[in-house]
Enzyme design. Structure first.
Site, PDB file in Angstrom:
ATOM      1  N   ARG A 166      -3.344  -1.740   4.124  1.00  0.00           N
ATOM      2  CA  ARG A 166      -4.670  -1.137   3.677  1.00  0.00           C
ATOM      3  C   ARG A 166      -5.523  -2.100   3.908  1.00  0.00           C
ATOM      4  NH1 ARG A 166      -2.229   0.612  -2.104  1.00  0.00           N
ATOM      5  NH2 ARG A 166      -0.567  -1.198  -1.542  1.00  0.00           N
ATOM      6  N   SER A 197      -1.191   3.781  -6.640  1.00  0.00           N
ATOM      7  CA  SER A 197      -0.430   4.153  -7.494  1.00  0.00           C
ATOM      8  C   SER A 197      -1.258   3.993  -8.663  1.00  0.00           C
ATOM      9  CB  SER A 197       1.127   4.342  -7.489  1.00  0.00           C
ATOM     10  OG  SER A 197       1.425   4.644  -6.453  1.00  0.00           O
TER      11      SER A 197
HETATM   12  P1  ADP Z   1       5.446  -0.792  -2.455  1.00  0.00           P
HETATM   13  O1  ADP Z   1       5.982  -1.469  -4.631  1.00  0.00           O
HETATM   14  O2  ADP Z   1       7.116  -1.367  -1.915  1.00  0.00           O
HETATM   15  O3  ADP Z   1       4.355  -1.762  -2.418  1.00  0.00           O
HETATM   16  P2  ADP Z   1       4.441   1.526  -2.876  1.00  0.00           P
HETATM   17  O4  ADP Z   1       4.495   2.632  -3.358  1.00  0.00           O
HETATM   18  O5  ADP Z   1       3.362   0.844  -3.569  1.00  0.00           O
HETATM   19  O6  ADP Z   1       5.417   0.560  -3.184  1.00  0.00           O
HETATM   20  O7  ADP Z   1       3.908   1.717  -1.412  1.00  0.00           O
HETATM   21  C1  ADP Z   1       4.640   1.735  -0.995  1.00  0.00           C
HETATM   22  C2  ADP Z   1       4.140   0.975   1.226  1.00  0.00           C
HETATM   23  O8  ADP Z   1       3.175   2.376   1.306  1.00  0.00           O
HETATM   24  C3  ADP Z   1       3.245  -0.180   0.446  1.00  0.00           C
HETATM   25  O9  ADP Z   1       4.006  -0.610   2.177  1.00  0.00           O
HETATM   26  C4  ADP Z   1       2.460   0.244   0.862  1.00  0.00           C
HETATM   27  O10 ADP Z   1       0.984  -0.703   1.018  1.00  0.00           O
HETATM   28  C5  ADP Z   1       1.917   1.039   1.841  1.00  0.00           C
HETATM   29  N1  ADP Z   1       0.684   2.387   0.836  1.00  0.00           N
HETATM   30  C6  ADP Z   1       0.187   2.564  -0.188  1.00  0.00           C
HETATM   31  N2  ADP Z   1      -0.482   3.293  -0.293  1.00  0.00           N
HETATM   32  C7  ADP Z   1      -0.963   3.112   0.869  1.00  0.00           C
HETATM   33  C8  ADP Z   1      -2.541   4.399   0.784  1.00  0.00           C
HETATM   34  N3  ADP Z   1      -3.563   4.500   0.473  1.00  0.00           N
HETATM   35  N4  ADP Z   1      -2.705   4.259   2.595  1.00  0.00           N
HETATM   36  C9  ADP Z   1      -1.438   2.922   3.511  1.00  0.00           C
HETATM   37  N5  ADP Z   1      -0.691   3.031   3.130  1.00  0.00           N
HETATM   38  C10 ADP Z   1      -0.429   2.887   1.670  1.00  0.00           C
END
Ligand code: ADP
Length: 153
Positions: free
Chosen positions: A90, A128
């Site tokens: 992002r 999230s």
């Molecule tokens: P983690 O705790 O492993 O980072 P997340 O559930 O927060 O797990 O995110 C999983 C993946 O999805 C990460 O690579 C994050 O950058 C990506 N991600 C989360 N939200 C978005 C979004 N709005 N657009 C693109 N990628 C996203």
């Protein structure tokens, strides 16, 4: 068959995650969304709840499976015949974290590659934690998460 793993916390799954997933399913034959169990983080939802919310939100995408696992994602990938891990980017701040993660993964198993999808312009702010923050402050977040999450908040 080209199999990819999309690992993350998914606490909860958002429309940002779903956008990445939809795009990945056009490139890979099968994508396994993997709720990575990390006991050092404080989570709002249990692993079972997170898996269930993802299952409901992805029920209409045929080449998606949902699972959860402890331990290294590259190990899980190898065991499940997947050669690729999918992650999303992002902002520059994501890049730093993801770059370190990719380097550590490469050290653990260089045969598994990581593929990154850029967040769509309208989804760059969706995380999230931001969603929970907005929700806790009374903002309508129904445009940001799937119905399976709304009904559990
Ligand atoms: P983690 O705790 O492993 O980072 P997340 O559930 O927060 O797990 O995110 C999983 C993946 O999805 C990460 O690579 C994050 O950058 C990506 N991600 C989360 N939200 C978005 C979004 N709005 N657009 C693109 N990628 C996203």
């Amino acid at each position: 068959m080209k199999i990819a793993i999309y690992p993350g916390s998914f606490d909860p799954i958002t429309n940002g995650h779903l956008d990445i997933l939809q795009r990945a399913t056009k490139i890979f034959d099968k994508v396994i969304v993997l709720v990575a169990i990390n006991s050092s983080k404080n989570h709002r939802f249990t692993v079972e709840e997170r898996v269930q919310m993802i299952k409901e939100a992805t029920a209409d995408i045929p080449n998606v499976e949902v699972d959860s696992s402890e331990g290294l994602t590259v190990k899980y990938a190898k065991e499940h015949g997947a050669g690729t891990l999918i992650r999303g980017l992002r902002a520059v701040s994501d890049f730093e974290y993801e770059f370190r993660l990719a380097s550590a993964n490469e050290f653990a198993d260089a045969s598994i590659d990581m593929v990154f999808f850029m967040a769509r312009g309208d989804k760059t702010f969706i995380s999230s934690s931001a969603i929970i923050e907005l929700y806790n402050n009374g903002v309508d977040i129904s445009a940001l998460v799937p119905e399976s999450v709304i009904k559990r908040l």
